[in-house]
Design a protein around this motif. Structure first.
Motif, PDB file in Angstrom:
ATOM      1  N   UNK A 184       0.794  -1.216   0.000  1.00 59.72           N
ATOM      2  CA  UNK A 184       0.000   0.000   0.000  1.00 59.72           C
ATOM      3  C   UNK A 184       0.830   1.271   0.000  1.00 59.72           C
ATOM      4  N   UNK A 185       0.246   2.323  -0.552  1.00 59.78           N
ATOM      5  CA  UNK A 185       0.807   3.675  -0.497  1.00 59.78           C
ATOM      6  C   UNK A 185      -0.254   4.588   0.097  1.00 59.78           C
ATOM      7  N   UNK A 186       0.113   5.322   1.141  1.00 60.03           N
ATOM      8  CA  UNK A 186      -0.844   6.222   1.782  1.00 60.03           C
ATOM      9  C   UNK A 186      -0.708   7.621   1.194  1.00 60.03           C
ATOM     10  N   UNK A 187      -1.839   8.156   0.735  1.00 56.81           N
ATOM     11  CA  UNK A 187      -1.890   9.525   0.229  1.00 56.81           C
ATOM     12  C   UNK A 187      -2.438  10.427   1.327  1.00 56.81           C
ATOM     13  N   UNK A 188      -1.657  11.428   1.691  1.00 63.74           N
ATOM     14  CA  UNK A 188      -2.046  12.382   2.732  1.00 63.74           C
ATOM     15  C   UNK A 188      -2.201  13.743   2.067  1.00 63.74           C
ATOM     16  N   UNK A 189      -3.410  14.239   2.013  1.00 62.91           N
ATOM     17  CA  UNK A 189      -3.666  15.553   1.418  1.00 62.91           C
ATOM     18  C   UNK A 189      -3.575  16.585   2.526  1.00 62.91           C
ATOM     19  N   UNK A 190      -2.481  17.352   2.517  1.00 62.32           N
ATOM     20  CA  UNK A 190      -2.211  18.290   3.610  1.00 62.32           C
ATOM     21  C   UNK A 190      -1.286  19.385   3.121  1.00 62.32           C
ATOM     22  N   UNK A 191      -1.407  20.561   3.726  1.00 55.80           N
ATOM     23  CA  UNK A 191      -0.500  21.669   3.423  1.00 55.80           C
ATOM     24  C   UNK A 191       0.851  21.507   4.115  1.00 55.80           C
TER      25      UNK A 191
END
Length: 298
Positions: free
Chosen positions: A127-134
Motif C-alpha cells: 500500500x501507499x498512503x496519500x495524505x492531502x495536507x498543506x
C-alpha cells in the motif's frame, strides 16, 4: 489494513507456488494539490505481465477497501468513480503499473493498494498512503542506535525521532539479509508540541555476537537511511549526549524522556513473565486470605 496484510501472508504461503508480491512505492505521499503517481512493481514476475489483470483499491480510514479500477490491456473504471480522476498505465519493459490521481482533494486521503490474481489467490501490495495536507513531509531530526547488555543478551534500540508523516518502514539486517527473529517494533508516537512522530525498534542478540554488525534501516517518504550497530557514535542507554556537526543531516540531540521510555519498555519485556506470575500470586492470596482469617476466628 490488517485484513489486507493477512490476505497477503496467506496467499504467499498457500499452494506451494513461488508467488510475486507486488512492491509499491513510495510508502506515502504528502501533497496539498495537483496530481500524484503511485507505482506497483513486479520485478521478479515470470508470468505474462501484459495479460495480467491488475486491480487498484482505495481504503479510507475505518472503511473496507473499495476497488476503483482494474486494467489488463485496456482500462476499465468501476461504477461510481470518475474516469478523469484516475489514470492507469502498464509499462511492460519495467514490469510496472502506475496509477495517477488527478486534482487531489482532501477526500482522496486514503491508502491505495494494487493487487492481482495468482493461482486462485489475490496478492496485494503493502500500500501507499496519500495524505492531502498543506504540511510538508520532513525527515527524522534524530536517529541513533543505543544498546544495553543484560546477562548473556544484548538489546539494540533503534530510535528514529521527529519525522512527518507517520508512515515509516523499519527493518533490521545483518548486512546480507533481513533479521526478523527477536525483533520488536514499537508503534509510532506523536510529539505533544508539534505534529511530529517518533518510533523505536528493538533487536536482541546473543552476547557472543557483540562484534557483529547489524543495521537498522528505515524508509520514509522524505529519506532512507541505514544505522550500523558498530558505529563509533553508538552509546549505551545511560550514555552522554552528543551532537553531529551542522552539515550532517543526522543529529544526535538526545531526548532523555524518550530514552528513559525505551529503557523501561526493555525492562518490561524482560520481566513480563515474572510480572504475570506475581499478579497471579496476588489474586490467589486475595482469595485465600479471607478463608484463613475466618478459620482463625472459628
Amino acid at each position: 489494513m490488517l485484513l489486507l496484510a493477512a490476505l497477503v501472508a496467506t496467499a504467499a504461503c498457500s499452494c506451494g507456488f513461488a508467488q510475486e508480491i507486488p512492491v509499491q512505492s513510495p510508502l506515502s505521499i504528502t501533497k496539498s494539490k495537483g496530481s500524484v503517481r503511485l507505482e506497483c512493481h513486479f520485478k521478479d514476475f515470470s508470468g505474462d505481465f501484459d495479460g495480467t489483470v491488475i486491480h487498484w483499491y482505495q481504503q479510507k480510514v475505518n472503511k473496507a477497501p473499495e476497488r476503483i479500477l482494474y486494467i489488463a490491456k485496456t482500462k476499465v473504471v468501476d461504477e461510481g468513480f470518475q474516469a478523469y480522476k484516475y489514470m492507469v498505465a502498464k509499462l511492460s519493459p519495467q514490469k510496472l503499473c502506475a496509477l495517477t490521481i488527478n486534482d487531489v482533494q482532501a477526500d482522496d486521503t486514503a491508502t491505495y493498494y494494487c493487487a492481482y490474481w495468482e493461482h486462485y489467490n489475490k496478492l496485494f501490495g503493502a500500500g501507499t498512503k496519500l495524505i492531502v495536507s498543506d504540511k510538508v513531509s520532513s525527515p527524522p531530526v534524530n536517529s541513533e542506535i543505543l544498546h544495553k547488555k543484560h546477562k548473556n543478551l544484548i538489546t539494540y534500540v533503534c530510535l528514529i525521532e521527529r519525522f512527518y508523516p507517520e508512515i515509516i518502514r523499519v527493518t533490521w539486517t545483518d548486512g546480507e539479509k533481513e533479521v526478523t527473529d527477536n525483533v520488536v517494533k514499537g508503534d509510532t508516537w506523536k510529539s505533544t508540541k508539534e505534529e511530529e512522530y517518533s518510533i523505536g525498534s528493538w533487536l536482541t542478540v546473543p552476547a557472543e555476537n557483540k562484534d557483529k554488525n547489524y543495521y537498522c534501516k528505515y524508509e520514509h517518504e522524505s529519506k532512507q537511511s541505514s544505522l550500523p550497530t558498530q558505529d563509533s557514535t553508538k552509546t549505551t542507554l545511560q550514555g552522554e549526549d552528543c551532537t553531529t556537526s551542522p552539515g550532517n543531516s543526522t543529529g544526535f540531540n538526545r531526548d532523555h524522556l524518550v530514552h528513559r521510555t525505551a529503557y523501561l519498555v526493555y525492562i518490561v519485556l524482560l520481566l513480563k513473565s515474572s510480572m504475570y506470575y506475581l499478579i497471579v500470586l496476588f489474586f490467589i492470596y486475595r482469595m485465600w486470605a479471607p478463608t484463613k482469617h475466618q478459620g482463625k476466628k472459628a
